[in-house]
Structure formats: structure tokens, C-alpha cells
Design a protein around this motif. Structure first.
Motif, PDB file in Angstrom:
ATOM      1  N   GLY A  57       0.806  -1.214   0.000  1.00 42.08           N
ATOM      2  CA  GLY A  57       0.000   0.000   0.000  1.00 42.08           C
ATOM      3  C   GLY A  57       0.835   1.259   0.000  1.00 42.08           C
ATOM      4  N   LEU A  58       1.914   1.251   0.781  1.00 41.30           N
ATOM      5  CA  LEU A  58       2.776   2.428   0.837  1.00 41.30           C
ATOM      6  C   LEU A  58       3.506   2.659  -0.477  1.00 41.30           C
ATOM      7  CD1 LEU A  58       4.248   2.126   4.429  1.00 41.30           C
ATOM      8  CD2 LEU A  58       2.522   3.708   3.616  1.00 41.30           C
ATOM      9  N   VAL A 164       0.415  13.218  13.603  1.00 43.41           N
ATOM     10  CA  VAL A 164       1.523  13.086  12.662  1.00 43.41           C
ATOM     11  C   VAL A 164       1.790  14.425  11.987  1.00 43.41           C
ATOM     12  CG1 VAL A 164      -0.051  12.273  10.847  1.00 43.41           C
ATOM     13  CG2 VAL A 164       2.390  11.843  10.639  1.00 43.41           C
ATOM     14  N   ARG A 165       3.075  14.775  11.881  1.00 43.10           N
ATOM     15  CA  ARG A 165       3.508  15.960  11.140  1.00 43.10           C
ATOM     16  C   ARG A 165       4.530  15.494  10.106  1.00 43.10           C
ATOM     17  NH1 ARG A 165      -0.117  16.899  13.793  1.00 43.10           N
ATOM     18  NH2 ARG A 165      -0.523  18.666  15.206  1.00 43.10           N
ATOM     19  N   PHE A 166       4.159  15.604   8.853  1.00 45.12           N
ATOM     20  CA  PHE A 166       5.013  15.093   7.790  1.00 45.12           C
ATOM     21  C   PHE A 166       6.224  15.999   7.591  1.00 45.12           C
ATOM     22  CE2 PHE A 166       0.713  13.605   6.565  1.00 45.12           C
ATOM     23  CZ  PHE A 166       0.952  12.242   6.667  1.00 45.12           C
ATOM     24  N   HIS A 167       7.328  15.388   7.163  1.00 47.80           N
ATOM     25  CA  HIS A 167       8.539  16.146   6.848  1.00 47.80           C
ATOM     26  C   HIS A 167       8.331  16.896   5.537  1.00 47.80           C
ATOM     27  CE1 HIS A 167      12.814  16.855   5.798  1.00 47.80           C
ATOM     28  NE2 HIS A 167      12.966  16.904   7.114  1.00 47.80           N
ATOM     29  N   ASP A 173      10.237  12.904  -1.840  1.00 47.99           N
ATOM     30  CA  ASP A 173      10.590  11.490  -1.692  1.00 47.99           C
ATOM     31  C   ASP A 173       9.582  10.561  -2.358  1.00 47.99           C
ATOM     32  OD1 ASP A 173      12.840  12.154  -0.285  1.00 47.99           O
ATOM     33  OD2 ASP A 173      11.917  11.906   1.689  1.00 47.99           O
ATOM     34  N   GLY A 174       8.563  11.128  -2.977  1.00 52.76           N
ATOM     35  CA  GLY A 174       7.632  10.314  -3.756  1.00 52.76           C
ATOM     36  C   GLY A 174       6.459   9.760  -2.980  1.00 52.76           C
ATOM     37  N   PHE A 175       6.136  10.356  -1.807  1.00 54.35           N
ATOM     38  CA  PHE A 175       5.029   9.846  -1.001  1.00 54.35           C
ATOM     39  C   PHE A 175       3.851  10.815  -1.036  1.00 54.35           C
ATOM     40  CE2 PHE A 175       8.749   7.788   0.930  1.00 54.35           C
ATOM     41  CZ  PHE A 175       8.339   6.467   0.893  1.00 54.35           C
ATOM     42  N   ASP A 176       2.671  10.240  -0.825  1.00 54.97           N
ATOM     43  CA  ASP A 176       1.429  11.001  -0.817  1.00 54.97           C
ATOM     44  C   ASP A 176       0.785  10.844   0.556  1.00 54.97           C
ATOM     45  OD1 ASP A 176      -1.013  12.152  -1.167  1.00 54.97           O
ATOM     46  OD2 ASP A 176      -1.699  10.810  -2.753  1.00 54.97           O
ATOM     47  N   PRO A 177       0.472  11.939   1.266  1.00 52.19           N
ATOM     48  CA  PRO A 177      -0.158  11.793   2.592  1.00 52.19           C
ATOM     49  C   PRO A 177      -1.432  10.961   2.560  1.00 52.19           C
ATOM     50  CG  PRO A 177       0.541  14.063   2.218  1.00 52.19           C
ATOM     51  CD  PRO A 177       0.735  13.349   0.919  1.00 52.19           C
ATOM     52  N   ALA A 178      -2.146  11.015   1.444  1.00 51.97           N
ATOM     53  CA  ALA A 178      -3.403  10.257   1.357  1.00 51.97           C
ATOM     54  C   ALA A 178      -3.170   8.756   1.452  1.00 51.97           C
ATOM     55  CB  ALA A 178      -4.125  10.597   0.057  1.00 51.97           C
ATOM     56  N   SER A 179      -1.977   8.276   1.011  1.00 50.97           N
ATOM     57  CA  SER A 179      -1.715   6.831   1.046  1.00 50.97           C
ATOM     58  C   SER A 179      -1.675   6.314   2.479  1.00 50.97           C
ATOM     59  CB  SER A 179      -0.400   6.522   0.335  1.00 50.97           C
ATOM     60  OG  SER A 179       0.703   7.088   1.030  1.00 50.97           O
ATOM     61  N   TYR A 213       3.655  20.855   3.919  1.00 48.35           N
ATOM     62  CA  TYR A 213       3.448  21.637   5.132  1.00 48.35           C
ATOM     63  C   TYR A 213       2.321  21.059   5.985  1.00 48.35           C
ATOM     64  CZ  TYR A 213       6.070  25.059   2.365  1.00 48.35           C
ATOM     65  OH  TYR A 213       7.015  25.692   1.609  1.00 48.35           O
ATOM     66  N   LEU A 214       1.968  19.806   5.753  1.00 43.20           N
ATOM     67  CA  LEU A 214       0.747  19.251   6.326  1.00 43.20           C
ATOM     68  C   LEU A 214       1.009  18.368   7.538  1.00 43.20           C
ATOM     69  CD1 LEU A 214      -1.034  18.221   3.017  1.00 43.20           C
ATOM     70  CD2 LEU A 214      -1.200  20.394   4.253  1.00 43.20           C
ATOM     71  N   GLY A 215      -0.037  18.234   8.325  1.00 49.46           N
ATOM     72  CA  GLY A 215      -0.054  17.294   9.435  1.00 49.46           C
ATOM     73  C   GLY A 215      -1.450  16.742   9.587  1.00 49.46           C
ATOM     74  N   LEU A 216      -1.589  15.700  10.388  1.00 47.24           N
ATOM     75  CA  LEU A 216      -2.894  15.061  10.580  1.00 47.24           C
ATOM     76  C   LEU A 216      -3.111  14.741  12.054  1.00 47.24           C
ATOM     77  CD1 LEU A 216      -2.870  12.479   7.630  1.00 47.24           C
ATOM     78  CD2 LEU A 216      -4.141  14.622   7.693  1.00 47.24           C
ATOM     79  N   GLU A 217      -4.349  14.901  12.491  1.00 46.02           N
ATOM     80  CA  GLU A 217      -4.792  14.394  13.791  1.00 46.02           C
ATOM     81  C   GLU A 217      -5.895  13.389  13.493  1.00 46.02           C
ATOM     82  OE1 GLU A 217      -3.512  15.033  16.733  1.00 46.02           O
ATOM     83  OE2 GLU A 217      -2.044  16.477  15.982  1.00 46.02           O
TER      84      GLU A 217
END
Length: 716
Positions: A57-58, A164-167, A173-179, A213-217
């Protein structure tokens, strides 16, 4: 954004990990066949499948994720006691694992297409039949279900809070927060989610479109543990701020686990890891924080400050800690490319050659200080050599365990009852040998089941159990590894072998061969005693291929035939194909290396032997010893010396003598292939460079013994 090489490296890591996980799946399924109520086996199977799904999935491998999701639901139903595990479901699980391996292989080639979509749908439909009706409805409706689902009544106590607070390099690096959100939704229900975007610059001129610049709770209702949740962020964990706060019920679970633990002398971190209250990453972060502070904070305080563990859990764990002990070995593993190990072995081999040259130079100069230094280097090099070779050693169980499926499927095809027994799976062998040994073993095991073992009715009539037995065993003997493939069937029909050999012109009707020689005729190309050609055998190419493959590994095959009681095929192989201990001899001006494992003794050749005698016999302690002259065998020029030596080699009970001019003692050497130009040379396994720079040829001892047998047959 990931470069092509970085993406390929990630993909290769996923493929290697998935291969190990699929082996774990097969091991768990075998255990469940024997003990269907084994909770540890079903949990191990579920974890392996779940890990494959998470990693896929990642990486965005939806082809794998969609199939695994249905399989995982069934395993979850079994784990939770909603579905019993019967033989049809185990067989279906085997087929699902097979198809999953195919999908993973397709993903590894970069193809996003299902290689067999019809099979995927058939397996999904079969899996769906094992789910309760409500869960079937949930699976059907899952595609339309919203990302945030209603919280079940009373479910707040099982809801985790994930912060979570993304770098900022996440997109690069080729990642999507939605994944990551999609992965979390697959292991539970997301009951609440808030996007944190306060880091977006107010001045759009400072805004970097490639930065995150995103993060999630996130509030996640799930039965999964903390480690499974953290696995969702495995590939970005190093540079991501992540806090996973357990629900109250989970804290109660940790306290209950701690209460059930016996008194222990383990350290605080080890206790909390044992009950699952923290993860390895959180422990390491707390240790780093503890080391970086000047106030000498305790580890428990650091864990609470980081919100990694609840205060009451840490407090109870401290009560369980009796005293500090010395650090224990973590027992971790590091995955290293086989190519890197091969390069290391090659470099060590070059060091062996260079050290031998230095030792030879020291002896020639008669310099005691130089000789002493060379001897010390030799001792260290010997240790490095042994350690390097151990790095490439793997247990035979790596291929032995694959034969459970081979035996099961072949038995079904042949309508026979067959039991597989494994012995010596812990015996170690060079990885390069293991990889090339599987196909010959498959040929021999299938041959034993097809030709050797009788059907149930025939076995019962012969007074045997209806269930046949095939035994695979491995053990070390005289510096070599011995692998036996034994069955309790009818044995080799030597009369039929002789009849077939005569009809095909392999031997004449007047040839008199003993039982051993007759049995070895099954390795002749095109010779098969099968009455009909099937998918398994009958074409006469299998056993010939086996012999060629084994001899290419500098090994040999023996046959122990017991008519009416079975047959045992015995393979002898060197432990490694890289660096060997050899015995150096010379004939005329040519040097030869004989692997020490084959040498039993050296004697002075009788003066009565004729100088131009090619082969013959001599008496050694009351027994006839066949021998061949190396000079005559390889047609080397020059006159023989006044005194010669005989090197006695042995393979099992078979012995022979090699007549040579001089003995030069033991050496360590690296076997190098001679290349296609010299493939036609008989009885030569390779070459090596001596310390003096001269080339020495490595003898193929099994080939030499074959030549001796041919000589004996010609004499008789």
C-alpha cells in the motif's frame, strides 16, 4: 521526488521482504494443517499477510493490496473465532498465497496489470464464501463507504489517537499523505480526522510547491496493536513527527499484561516492549532524549514526556523491574545483498593469494622476522576467511521447507498417500550452493514419489502401510555436506534398467555389470524405466540433468538400492564453492590442487610401478587400491621422477589413488572458473593463482573417480 534508482531500491526491498513473508505463510499453513487450532500459527499467518499488504500500500501497488484485503478479512474472521479453519479453507489459503506470489512478481516487473484477473476473481469469490453475511455486505459496500465512519456504540475505549507531522521532503521522496490515510482505513475505522495546515507560509512567495506543510490528527477505531499502526509510517518514520496515544482500554491491557508477567531482571524498555506498550522506535527516541538532556532524566520520564507510554504503565513496569542488568544482545538482523557478500568473498580470496605469495617470498629470503609477520597475517586472514564464509551460510531448511508443497501436490496428482519427513534442516550450506540445489532435489523427490513409492493398494498387498514415506535429510561428514533422499518404496528395478539400457544401445547384452553400476545407468541421458510419459517423468531427462547439476557443484551422487524396501539417493557436496583448503601437488611442471576434504592420506609410490603405466592396482593394507597416473591421464610431457607419491582420495566407501611427482603440502586457494574455452577439459573443476603467480588447476575429484570406475570396467 524519488529517483529511478531510489524507487528501484525500495521495490527490491519490498520484493525481498515479501519473499521471506511468503515463506512464513507456508510455514504457518503447514503448522495449521497439523494443528488447526494453533493461535500462534494463525496470528503469524495474519501478520505476514498484513505486512505484505501494508508495504504494498505504501508503494502504491494497488494490484497486491486489493487482493490481500479480501484474504486478510477471512484470516481475521478465523483469528477472531467467527470462522472455523477446515481443510478446504487451508487449501484455498495455499492457492491464495500462490496467486499473491504471482501478483508480487508482476508488481516487481513494473506491470500494474493482473496477469490472471479471472483467477483473482475466482479466489475472491471463494474467499467471500467464508465470511459472515454481514461482513460480505461490508466488503461489497466498502468501495462506497466514506473515509470517516460512524463510531460503534461504546467504541471510544478502543479508539487510538494518532498525531503526525510530515517532513517537508515528503513529496520530494515520492510519497502522498493520502496513502497513509488509506492504509489506516484498511486496519480500522477512521472516526475523526483533522488536517493541520498552519505551517503553510502566509507569504505565497515563500511557498514551495514541492514541500509538504501538512499534518494530521486522526482518531482510529481498530483492534490492531500499536506496532501495526506504526507500520503505516514505516518508510517515513525517520523524519516524521509521530505520536500514537493508546485508548484507555489499551492502557488497561498493558497494566493487565504487566500484572501477569513474572518478576524479571530486564530493563524498563525491554519490559514495555515485551507487553507492546511502546515500539522499538519510541524506545530509541526516548534513549536519545535521555542522552541529550543535562538534567539526568530517567527513561520512564522521557517516555511519558514523549507521550509514548501512559504514566501508570511506566510506573507499574518500574515495580516489576528488580535490578539493572548488563545490556543484552539485541539479536537483530541486517539484510545484505548477496552480490555484496560475493564481492567480499572474492576480495578475501585475493588476500589469501597475496598472503601465500608473501609467505613464499619470506621462505625464499630466509628472513625470520618477515616470516613471523607473514605467519601472524596468515592467522588473522584465516579468521577473516572463516567469518566471511559463515556470512554466506544458510540453513538447509530454506529449501527443505519448500518440499511440503511439492510432496502434497505431487501426491494429489499421483493419487498416493505420501508423508514427508525432514531431518537436519538446521545444517548449514553456502547460499550459492543452496540456490542451485533446489531443482536437482525436486527432480529426485518427484522421481522417488512417481517411480519409487507404490500406490496404496500395492503397498497394502506387500504388507506395508498405505502411506508412503519420503525422507529428506542433511548432515556434515568429513568436511562435506551429505543430503539423502530416501523412500520406502519398491526400489529400482535393476532388471528393467538393464533391459532398457540394452534396447537403447547403452550397454550390450554381453556386458556384465554389478548392481551398483546398473543402478547408475539411470543417470544416462534418455534412459527411463517409466512405462508412460507423464507431466512428472518418463522422458529420461530428469536424472541426467540431476547428475550434471550436482557435478557442476563439484559433488557426486551415490545410490543405495534396496529392492522391495526402497532406495536412498545420497548427494555429497563441498560446503562452499569459494575459498577451499587444498592439497598442492605437481606433475611434470604442472601444479594441481586437490580439495583437502577428499584426501585421506599420502604414501610413497612403490618403485615397482612402471613409469609409463597409465592405471592399475596396488595393495594398501591388504586391500586393492585402483589408481591412475596423473601424467598419463592428462597427457603431460616430460620424464617421470625417480621417486613418486600416491595421493589417496575417497568418496564414501569408494577409494582411488592418484600418482603424482611431488607433494607440496596444504594451501588455501580460491577456485576460479576457466571460462567456456576450457569447458571441454575432463576432470578439471577450475583454476587458481598460486602465490608465485603460477596457475594451478583444481581437480574435479568426482570426475576423477568416474574415470577410475571406467578404468576398472575396462579391465574387468
Amino acid at each position: 521526488m524519488l529517483t529511478g534508482d531510489q524507487w528501484q531500491q525500495l521495490l527490491e526491498g519490498f520484493l525481498a521482504e515479501s519473499q521471506d513473508l511468503m515463506l512464513r505463510c507456508e510455514e504457518s499453513l503447514r503448522e495449521l494443517q497439523e494443528t488447526p487450532d494453533s493461535e500462534s500459527a494463525i496470528n503469524e499467518l495474519f501478520r505476514a499477510i498484513h505486512t505484505v499488504k501494508g508495504s504494498a500500500g505504501l508503494l502504491g501497488l494497488d494490484l497486491v493490496v486489493h487482493f490481500v484485503h479480501d484474504f486478510e478479512n477471512v484470516l481475521m474472521a478465523v483469528r477472531d473465532g467467527h470462522q472455523s479453519l477446515d481443510d478446504p479453507l487451508i487449501e484455498l489459503s495455499y492457492r491464495c498465497c500462490d496467486h499473491l506470489a504471482t501478483l508480487i512478481e508482476a508488481a516487481g516487473t513494473g506491470s500494474g496489470a493482473d496477469p490472471d484477473p479471472d483467477k483473482s476473481e475466482r479466489l475472491k469469490a471463494a474467499l467471500n464464501q467464508y465470511l459472515p453475511s454481514q461482513e460480505r455486505h461490508d466488503m461489497t459496500a466498502s468501495a462506497q463507504a466514506p473515509a470517516v465512519e460512524a463510531l460503534p456504540a461504546g467504541g471510544d475505549r478502543d479508539t487510538w489517537h494518532i498525531s503526525v507531522r510530515f517532513h517537508e521532503d515528503l513529496f520530494r521522496d515520492g510519497f502522498d499523505p493520502a496513502s497513509f490515510v488509506r492504509f489506516l482505513s484498511q486496519i480500522g475505522q477512521i472516526t475523526d480526522i483533522n488536517l493541520i495546515d498552519n505551517l503553510i507560509p502566509d507569504n505565497l512567495k515563500q511557498f514551495d510547491p514541492e514541500a509538504c506543510y501538512l499534518g494530521l490528527e486522526v482518531r482510529l477505531y481498530t483492534a490492531a496493536g500499536k506496532r501495526e499502526i506504526e507500520d503505516a509510517f514505516e518508510f517515513i518514520r525517520e523524519n516524521t513527527f509521530l505520536r500514537i496515544l493508546p485508548p484507555d482500554s489499551k492502557t488497561d491491557d498493558y497494566l493487565q499484561l504487566l500484572a501477569e508477567l513474572p518478576d524479571t531482571q530486564a530493563r524498563l524498555g525491554e519490559i514495555l516492549l515485551a507487553v507492546g506498550a511502546i515500539t522499538d522506535t519510541e524506545l530509541q527516541q526516548a534513549l536519545n532524549l535521555q542522552a541529550s538532556t543535562v538534567s539526568n532524566k530517567r527513561l520512564g520520564e522521557c517516555l511519558v514526556e514523549q507521550a509514548a507510554a501512559a504514566p501508570e504503565v511506566v510506573s507499574d513496569a518500574l515495580k516489576r523491574q528488580q535490578k539493572k542488568t548488563r545490556p543484552s544482545d539485541s539479536g537483530g538482523f541486517l539484510r545484505v545483498s548477496a552480490r555484496k557478500l560475493d564481492d567480499l568473498i572474492n576480495q578475501v580470496g585475493e588476500l589469501v593469494v597475496a598472503a601465500a605469495g608473501a609467505q613464499m617470498l619470506a621462505n625464499r629470503r630466509q628472513d625470520p622476522e618477515f616470516s613471523e609477520v607473514c605467519e601472524e597475517i596468515h592467522q588473522h586472514l584465516e579468521h577473516i576467511r572463516e567469518t566471511s564464509l559463515q556470512l554466506r551460510m544458510v540453513e538447509m531448511g530454506e529449501i527443505f521447507n519448500r518440499f511440503h508443497r511439492v510432496v502434497r501436490e505431487t501426491a494429489d496428482t499421483l493419487n498416493k498417500q505420501i508423508r514427508l519427513e525432514l531431518e537436519g534442516a538446521e545444517t548449514e550450506l553456502d547460499k550459492s550452493l543452496v540456490d542451485r540445489l533446489y531443482d536437482p532435489l525436486v527432480h529426485m523427490v518427484r522421481n522417488a514419489m512417481d517411480h519409487g513409492l507404490e500406490g496404496p493398494d500395492e503397498r497394502t498387498a506387500a504388507g506395508k502401510p498405505a502411506e508412503g514415506r519420503v525422507r529428506l535429510s542433511a548432515f556434515h561428514e568429513s568436511g562435506m555436506i551429505v543430503i539423502e533422499i530416501e523412500d520406502d518404496g519398491r526400489g529400482i528395478n535393476l532388471a528393467r534398467v538393464r533391459e532398457k539400457a540394452i534396447s537403447q544401445g547403452v550397454i550390450s547384452a554381453d556386458d556384465e555389470l554389478d548392481d551398483k553400476a546398473l543402478a547408475h545407468l539411470i543417470f544416462h541421458p534418455g534412459l527411463s524405466t517409466a512405462k508412460a510419459v507423464s507431466n512428472l517423468s518418463g522422458r529420461g531427462v530428469g536424472m541426467d540433468s540431476v547428475r550434471q547439476d550436482i557435478e557442476a557443484l563439484r559433488g557426486s551422487v551415490e545410490i543405495d538400492n534396496r529392492p522391495g524396501r526402497g532406495c536412498c539417493m545420497r548427494i555429497r557436496l563441498p560446503l562452499t564453492l569459494a575459498i577451499i583448503d587444498g592439497f598442492l601437488v605437481s606433475v611434470a611442471d604442472q601444479f594441481f590442487v586437490i580439495p583437502t576434504d577428499w584426501v585421506t592420506e599420502c604414501i610413497e609410490a612403490p618403485r615397482a610401478l612402471k613409469r609409463d603405466q597409465r592405471s592399475g592396482y596396488l595393495e594398501l593394507r591388504g586391500q586393492a587400491l585402483p589408481f591412475i597416473s596423473m601424467k598419463q591421464h592428462f597427457s603431460l610431457p616430460g620424464n617421470p621422477p625417480q621417486r613418486s607419491s600416491m595421493v589417496v582420495i575417497a568418496q564414501g566407501e569408494e577409494r582411488a589413488g592418484l600418482l603424482v611427482d611431488e607433494l607440496h603440502g596444504e594451501i588455501q586457494t580460491v577456485i576460479k572458473p576457466l571460462g567456456p574455452l576450457f569447458d571441454h577439459l575432463p576432470d578439471i573443476a577450475g583454476g587458481t593463482i598460486l602465490g608465485s603467480g603460477q596457475v594451478a588447476l583444481t581437480l574435479d575429484v568426482p570426475g576423477i573417480l568416474t574415470s577410475v570406475r571406467a578404468m576398472e570396467a575396462a579391465i574387468h
